[in-house]
Motif scaffolding. Structure first.
Motif, PDB file in Angstrom:
ATOM      1  N   THR A 182      -3.488   6.694  -0.124  1.00 13.27           N
ATOM      2  CA  THR A 182      -4.551   5.850  -0.685  1.00 13.27           C
ATOM      3  C   THR A 182      -5.451   5.407   0.462  1.00 13.27           C
ATOM      4  OG1 THR A 182      -3.097   3.914  -0.498  1.00 13.27           O
ATOM      5  CG2 THR A 182      -3.275   4.932  -2.673  1.00 13.27           C
ATOM      6  N   LYS A 213       0.850  -1.207   0.000  1.00 14.01           N
ATOM      7  CA  LYS A 213       0.000   0.000   0.000  1.00 14.01           C
ATOM      8  C   LYS A 213       0.876   1.245   0.000  1.00 14.01           C
ATOM      9  CE  LYS A 213      -3.331   2.668   2.656  1.00 14.01           C
ATOM     10  NZ  LYS A 213      -2.490   3.879   2.627  1.00 14.01           N
ATOM     11  N   GLN A 227      -4.792   6.304   5.528  1.00 14.97           N
ATOM     12  CA  GLN A 227      -4.393   6.770   4.188  1.00 14.97           C
ATOM     13  C   GLN A 227      -2.887   7.033   4.109  1.00 14.97           C
ATOM     14  OE1 GLN A 227      -3.180   9.795   3.096  1.00 14.97           O
ATOM     15  NE2 GLN A 227      -3.451  11.040   4.933  1.00 14.97           N
ATOM     16  N   TYR A 256      -8.842  10.371  -0.929  1.00 19.71           N
ATOM     17  CA  TYR A 256      -7.703   9.861  -1.699  1.00 19.71           C
ATOM     18  C   TYR A 256      -8.163   8.704  -2.592  1.00 19.71           C
ATOM     19  CZ  TYR A 256      -5.108  12.571   1.709  1.00 19.71           C
ATOM     20  OH  TYR A 256      -4.632  13.602   2.473  1.00 19.71           O
ATOM     21  N   ILE A 312      -7.358   1.989  -2.758  1.00 19.88           N
ATOM     22  CA  ILE A 312      -6.346   0.952  -3.043  1.00 19.88           C
ATOM     23  C   ILE A 312      -6.850  -0.015  -4.107  1.00 19.88           C
ATOM     24  CG2 ILE A 312      -5.071   0.928  -0.841  1.00 19.88           C
ATOM     25  CD1 ILE A 312      -7.106  -1.688  -0.439  1.00 19.88           C
TER      26      ILE A 312
END
Ligand code: URA
Length: 249
Positions: free
Chosen positions: A78, A74, A118, A87, A90
């Motif tokens: 995101t 990740k 995030q 945002y 994912i």
């Protein structure tokens, strides 16, 4: 299994869309093993043994998986939500078939095993196997997760001792403690948690008078984030990876 059902199970769309892919000649099949070459199959109802089947759809090879178990590195910025507020999600980092896999006859795709904030980076698991998601995320199973924490202020012995002893977070009188906490450098530590409360690492650091500047999850169970998996990249979990995840009590 019929070819159209195989494609449907892998997330290539509704059964009708999958039948259309085959009828257009966009699906090639081959047997596993050396020397087997792909050839187009235009009969959507043709039966195949998934154990030794290789698929190529619109020129792209797809590995058949009865259940999907994947890891994602990740990146920061995101959100672990299908419907993100600020945002990008994912899920946009995954190929469409993983997002379209059917689950109990609804198209739901893979789901993240727990969530990261995030701004948190690192190892995230996703699957369409509800039992696996439950096993990996249930607080009762105590699956350890290691976070590398970069703190705003220097970390000291007292902070580490408090994190190991247990700190009280605002919403629960029961103290939460780190299963392990090791000093990395003056401003960094590795924190092992076996539960996953909301913003847990950030709130634990705040409770000992410090502040998280950067957070990265490097390990779940006995599975490390591979060093060659760049932020934003995903990969199928191997049988060995799955064993690593579930073999830690
Ligand atoms: N703890 C946090 O505070 N944030 C995360 O993303 C994960 C654990």
């Amino acid at each position: 299994m019929q070819l159209q059902d195989i494609l449907y199970s892998q997330g290539f769309g509704t059964r009708r869309v999958c039948a259309g892919l085959v009828q257009h000649g966009w699906v090639e099949t081959a047997r596993l093993g050396q020397g087997a070459s792909f050839s187009p199959c235009t009969d959507a109802s043709l039966e195949f043994d998934t154990a030794d089947l290789r698929l190529r759809i619109q020129g792209v090879e797809w590995q058949y998986h009865a259940k999907a178990y994947v890891m994602l590195h990740k990146p920061a910025g995101t959100e672990c939500s299908q419907k993100p507020s600020t945002y990008p999600s994912i899920y946009t980092l995954l190929p469409a078939p993983l997002r379209q896999r059917p689950c109990k006859s609804a198209i739901q795709g893979v789901q993240a095993v727990g969530r990261l904030d995030q701004d948190t980076t690192g190892l995230l698991l996703l699957s369409d196997d509800g039992q696996f998601i439950h096993r990996m995320s249930s607080p009762k199973k105590h699956v350890p997760k290691i976070y590398r924490v970069r703190a705003k202020h220097p970390v000291d012995e007292l902070q580490i001792a408090k994190l190991l002893e247990g700190v009280v977070l605002d919403d629960d009188p029961k103290p939460v403690r780190a299963a392990a906490c090791t000093f990395v450098d003056s401003h960094s530590l590795d924190l092992t948690l076996t539960e996953g409360k909301y913003h847990q690492v950030k709130r634990m650091l705040a409770a000992v008078g410090n502040r998280v500047e950067q957070l990265h999850r490097s390990r779940i169970g006995a599975l490390d984030l591979p060093s060659d998996l760049a932020p934003g990249q995903w990969r199928w979990l191997s049988d060995e990876d799955l064993l690593r995840l579930t073999s830690v009590p």
